[in-house]
Design an enzyme around this catalytic site. Structure first.
Site, PDB file in Angstrom:
ATOM      1  N   ASP A 120       0.857  -1.203   0.000  1.00 50.24           N
ATOM      2  CA  ASP A 120       0.000   0.000   0.000  1.00 50.24           C
ATOM      3  C   ASP A 120       0.887   1.245   0.000  1.00 50.24           C
ATOM      4  O   ASP A 120       0.703   2.169  -0.799  1.00 50.24           O
ATOM      5  CB  ASP A 120      -0.883   0.050   1.262  1.00 50.24           C
ATOM      6  N   GLU A 173      -5.146   7.571   0.120  1.00 51.23           N
ATOM      7  CA  GLU A 173      -5.561   6.944   1.385  1.00 51.23           C
ATOM      8  C   GLU A 173      -4.486   6.953   2.479  1.00 51.23           C
ATOM      9  O   GLU A 173      -4.780   7.213   3.638  1.00 51.23           O
ATOM     10  CB  GLU A 173      -5.984   5.488   1.127  1.00 51.23           C
ATOM     11  N   ASP A 176      -6.305   5.259  -4.509  1.00 52.15           N
ATOM     12  CA  ASP A 176      -6.326   4.188  -3.507  1.00 52.15           C
ATOM     13  C   ASP A 176      -5.205   3.239  -3.935  1.00 52.15           C
ATOM     14  O   ASP A 176      -5.321   2.527  -4.931  1.00 52.15           O
ATOM     15  CB  ASP A 176      -7.683   3.471  -3.509  1.00 52.15           C
ATOM     16  N   ILE A 227      -3.846   0.487  -2.740  1.00 53.31           N
ATOM     17  CA  ILE A 227      -4.405  -0.869  -2.835  1.00 53.31           C
ATOM     18  C   ILE A 227      -5.816  -0.784  -2.278  1.00 53.31           C
ATOM     19  O   ILE A 227      -6.016  -0.511  -1.097  1.00 53.31           O
ATOM     20  CB  ILE A 227      -3.603  -1.916  -2.031  1.00 53.31           C
ATOM     21  N   ASP A 228      -6.769  -0.971  -3.153  1.00 53.59           N
ATOM     22  CA  ASP A 228      -8.142  -1.056  -2.684  1.00 53.59           C
ATOM     23  C   ASP A 228      -8.432  -2.541  -2.495  1.00 53.59           C
ATOM     24  O   ASP A 228      -8.166  -3.348  -3.395  1.00 53.59           O
ATOM     25  CB  ASP A 228      -9.079  -0.446  -3.724  1.00 53.59           C
ATOM     26  N   THR A 260      -7.321  -4.165   0.588  1.00 55.11           N
ATOM     27  CA  THR A 260      -6.098  -4.692   1.240  1.00 55.11           C
ATOM     28  C   THR A 260      -6.374  -6.061   1.873  1.00 55.11           C
ATOM     29  O   THR A 260      -5.510  -6.946   1.862  1.00 55.11           O
ATOM     30  CB  THR A 260      -5.581  -3.698   2.307  1.00 55.11           C
ATOM     31  N   ASP A 293     -12.225   5.236  -2.827  1.00 52.54           N
ATOM     32  CA  ASP A 293     -12.812   3.897  -2.926  1.00 52.54           C
ATOM     33  C   ASP A 293     -13.767   3.764  -4.106  1.00 52.54           C
ATOM     34  O   ASP A 293     -14.291   2.667  -4.351  1.00 52.54           O
ATOM     35  CB  ASP A 293     -13.556   3.546  -1.630  1.00 52.54           C
TER      36      ASP A 293
HETATM   37  N1  LIG Z   1     -16.979  -0.971   7.750  1.00 52.09           N
HETATM   38  C1  LIG Z   1     -16.795  -0.681   6.467  1.00 52.09           C
HETATM   39  N2  LIG Z   1     -17.854  -0.467   5.665  1.00 52.09           N
HETATM   40  C2  LIG Z   1     -17.694  -0.176   4.375  1.00 52.09           C
HETATM   41  N3  LIG Z   1     -16.484  -0.085   3.769  1.00 52.09           N
HETATM   42  C3  LIG Z   1     -15.400  -0.284   4.517  1.00 52.09           C
HETATM   43  C4  LIG Z   1     -15.484  -0.597   5.891  1.00 52.09           C
HETATM   44  N4  LIG Z   1     -14.241  -0.751   6.368  1.00 52.09           N
HETATM   45  C5  LIG Z   1     -13.415  -0.528   5.330  1.00 52.09           C
HETATM   46  N5  LIG Z   1     -14.114  -0.244   4.224  1.00 52.09           N
HETATM   47  C6  LIG Z   1     -13.625   0.121   2.903  1.00 52.09           C
HETATM   48  O1  LIG Z   1     -13.868  -0.932   1.999  1.00 52.09           O
HETATM   49  C7  LIG Z   1     -12.813  -0.951   1.080  1.00 52.09           C
HETATM   50  C8  LIG Z   1     -12.750  -2.287   0.398  1.00 52.09           C
HETATM   51  O2  LIG Z   1     -13.906  -2.416  -0.332  1.00 52.09           O
HETATM   52  P1  LIG Z   1     -14.572  -3.823  -0.650  1.00 52.09           P
HETATM   53  O3  LIG Z   1     -15.407  -4.198   0.511  1.00 52.09           O
HETATM   54  O4  LIG Z   1     -15.387  -3.480  -1.860  1.00 52.09           O
HETATM   55  O5  LIG Z   1     -13.473  -4.760  -0.920  1.00 52.09           O
HETATM   56  C9  LIG Z   1     -11.611  -0.646   1.924  1.00 52.09           C
HETATM   57  O6  LIG Z   1     -10.614  -0.109   1.113  1.00 52.09           O
HETATM   58  P2  LIG Z   1      -9.062  -0.427   1.430  1.00 52.09           P
HETATM   59  O7  LIG Z   1      -8.865  -1.882   1.284  1.00 52.09           O
HETATM   60  O8  LIG Z   1      -8.428   0.407   0.392  1.00 52.09           O
HETATM   61  O9  LIG Z   1      -8.813   0.070   2.816  1.00 52.09           O
HETATM   62  C10 LIG Z   1     -12.139   0.382   2.923  1.00 52.09           C
HETATM   63  O10 LIG Z   1     -11.951   1.711   2.501  1.00 52.09           O
HETATM   64 MG   LIG Z   2     -10.081   1.262  -0.642  1.00 52.71          MG
HETATM   65 MG   LIG Z   3      -6.528   1.085   0.153  1.00 48.70          MG
HETATM   66 MG   LIG Z   4      -7.202   0.755   3.730  1.00 51.04          MG
END
Ligand SMILES: Nc1ncnc2c1ncn2[C@@H]1O[C@H](COP(=O)(O)O)[C@@H](OP(=O)(O)O)[C@H]1O
Ligand SMILES: [Mg+2]
Ligand SMILES: [Mg+2]
Ligand SMILES: [Mg+2]
Length: 398
Positions: free
Chosen positions: A93, A118, A180, A182-183, A185, A332
């Site tokens: 990341d 991020e 982002d 790494i979206d 993670t 995101d």
């Molecule tokens: N409680 C929550 N509700 C909704 N989204 C959340 C969450 N906690 C984290 N996320 C977000 O969900 C993203 C991942 O999306 P998805 O669920 O579609 O895989 C995460 O991005 P990161 O991995 O960049 O932190 C984070 O920003």
């Molecule tokens: Mg993300």
């Molecule tokens: Mg991320």
């Molecule tokens: Mg994150």
């Protein structure tokens, strides 16, 4: 712009007295044959207004995907930290954010460079993070030098400064990159889907987006495996406003335009939602899908790879209903949003309002995000309205 990054960047290569007089423009890019992206056909079908930005964004995301793939292959426990909100963050990341921030500043020099991203460097500056910072710096430099485009090496301070260039607040005026690194993670740590998501806002509107999905198969999700040649993984989606959405493989295969599913029949539609149960209310999605008449079970994958898959028609609907109190961030959704919009799809909040990326780092919206094609959107909005009404009625009777 790069003022914080520049001095350290150059310090290893130039006498310090020359630093104040130099700008990034004075270091021309030296492309090699390996870094010549197959961009000509893409550019002919993409909007010309952001041609240079799109090509740099694709290059930056492709480089970053190499860094991420390397880390994912040999993931060590020490590569993972926990942020203050307890969410995971890895060397990939941080490395990706530093790399992309560096490439953007280097290749599109601007006095008003702005990046909304991020990650931030606070934890990396702590005494016990020395090893991890060293590893991130090595990863960034190895990726840059393996590519052959750049002959310089970033110091640890350069890496920290490049990460911290992502602190912009964005907003309705001017240009802001949105990243982002790494979206997904959590998906990355599991060895599943993740995306490197980079977009550009101009006067509050998303004007281009790039989604690199290193683990996304080239064949549609859900389609049975056929020929081994069709089983490659690693997709790069890109879109610029008015230019359509394009998919090419990260290995550099020729680009093709993609389009969302044209189905008008919910019974034929499948829907995407988060792999992580905590990220979206599954009982609500399932009630919406039932009201619509969707027959297929949900397809659960991490990250904005969902937007990419939707843009090429793997499924027809994406439902995201975070639990109360969660605030969505622009990084995101920005890149995924334009990739879907340019592929003919629509995204809105649960009340049908368009997503507004002009309000700073957060997307302030009503309840959730829904994405589908133009034909299904009115039906979907009705189903969402009914399901939300039922949800609030049952909550009030408890
Ligand atoms: N409680 C929550 N509700 C909704 N989204 C959340 C969450 N906690 C984290 N996320 C977000 O969900 C993203 C991942 O999306 P998805 O669920 O579609 O895989 C995460 O991005 P990161 O991995 O960049 O932190 C984070 O920003
Ligand atoms: Mg993300
Ligand atoms: Mg991320
Ligand atoms: Mg994150």
């Amino acid at each position: 712009m790069a003022s914080s990054l520049l001095p350290g960047l150059l310090s290893s290569t130039l006498p310090s007295r020359t630093l104040t007089r130099l700008s990034l423009q004075q270091f021309p890019i030296r492309p090699t044959s390996r870094t010549q992206y197959p961009s000509l056909r893409v550019l002919s079908i993409a909007s010309m207004a952001y041609e240079r930005e799109l090509s740099v964004a694709k290059k930056a995301a492709s480089l970053a995907s190499r860094l991420c793939q390397k880390v994912q292959k040999a993931l060590l426990q020490s590569d993972v930290q926990s942020k203050s909100d307890k969410s995971p963050v890895t060397v990939a990341d941080y490395g990706t954010q530093a790399l992309i921030s560096f490439v953007l500043q280097r290749e599109i020099p601007s006095d008003s460079f702005s990046l909304v991203a991020e990650e931030e460097s606070g934890d990396l500056r702590k005494e016990d993070s020395k090893e991890i910072l060293k590893r991130i710096t090595e990863l960034v430099n190895d990726t840059l030098s393996a590519d052959g485009t750049y002959s310089l090496s970033l110091s640890e301070d350069d890496v920290l400064a490049a990460i911290d260039s992502g602190k912009s607040e964005g907003g309705p005026h001017g240009r802001h990159w949105v990243l982002d690194p790494i979206d997904g993670t959590k998906g990355f740590l599991r060895g599943d889907q993740y995306a490197i998501a980079l977009a550009l806002l101009d006067e509050g509107k998303v004007v281009l987006g790039v989604l690199a999905c290193p683990n996304l198969p080239s064949r549609p999700i859900g389609e049975p495996e056929k020929h081994s040649l069709q089983n490659s993984v690693g997709c790069l989606f890109s879109a610029s406003i008015g230019g359509g959405s394009v998919l090419q493989l990260l290995d550099g295969s020729s680009p093709t335009k993609v389009h969302v599913s044209t189905t008008e029949n919910p019974a034929e539609a499948s829907f995407f939602e988060s792999y992580e149960a905590a990220h979206s209310m599954r009982d609500l999605s399932s009630s919406i899908a039932k009201k619509l008449g969707v027959q297929a079970p949900p397809v659960r994958i991490d990250s904005q790879a969902k937007y990419g898959a939707l843009a090429r028609g793997d499924g027809a609907i994406y439902l995201r209903f975070p639990h109360q109190g969660y605030r969505e961030k622009i990084w995101d959704h920005a890149a995924g949003y334009i990739v879907v919009a340019e592929a003919g799809g629509v995204a809105s909040d649960a009340s049908g309002k368009p997503l507004d990326f002009s309000r700073g780092r957060y997307l302030d919206l009503d309840t959730g995000i829904i994405v589908t094609n133009q034909k299904l959107m009115p039906l979907l909005l009705n189903a969402v309205r009914e399901a939300l009404k039922e949800q609030s009625q049952s909550a009030s009777t408890l």
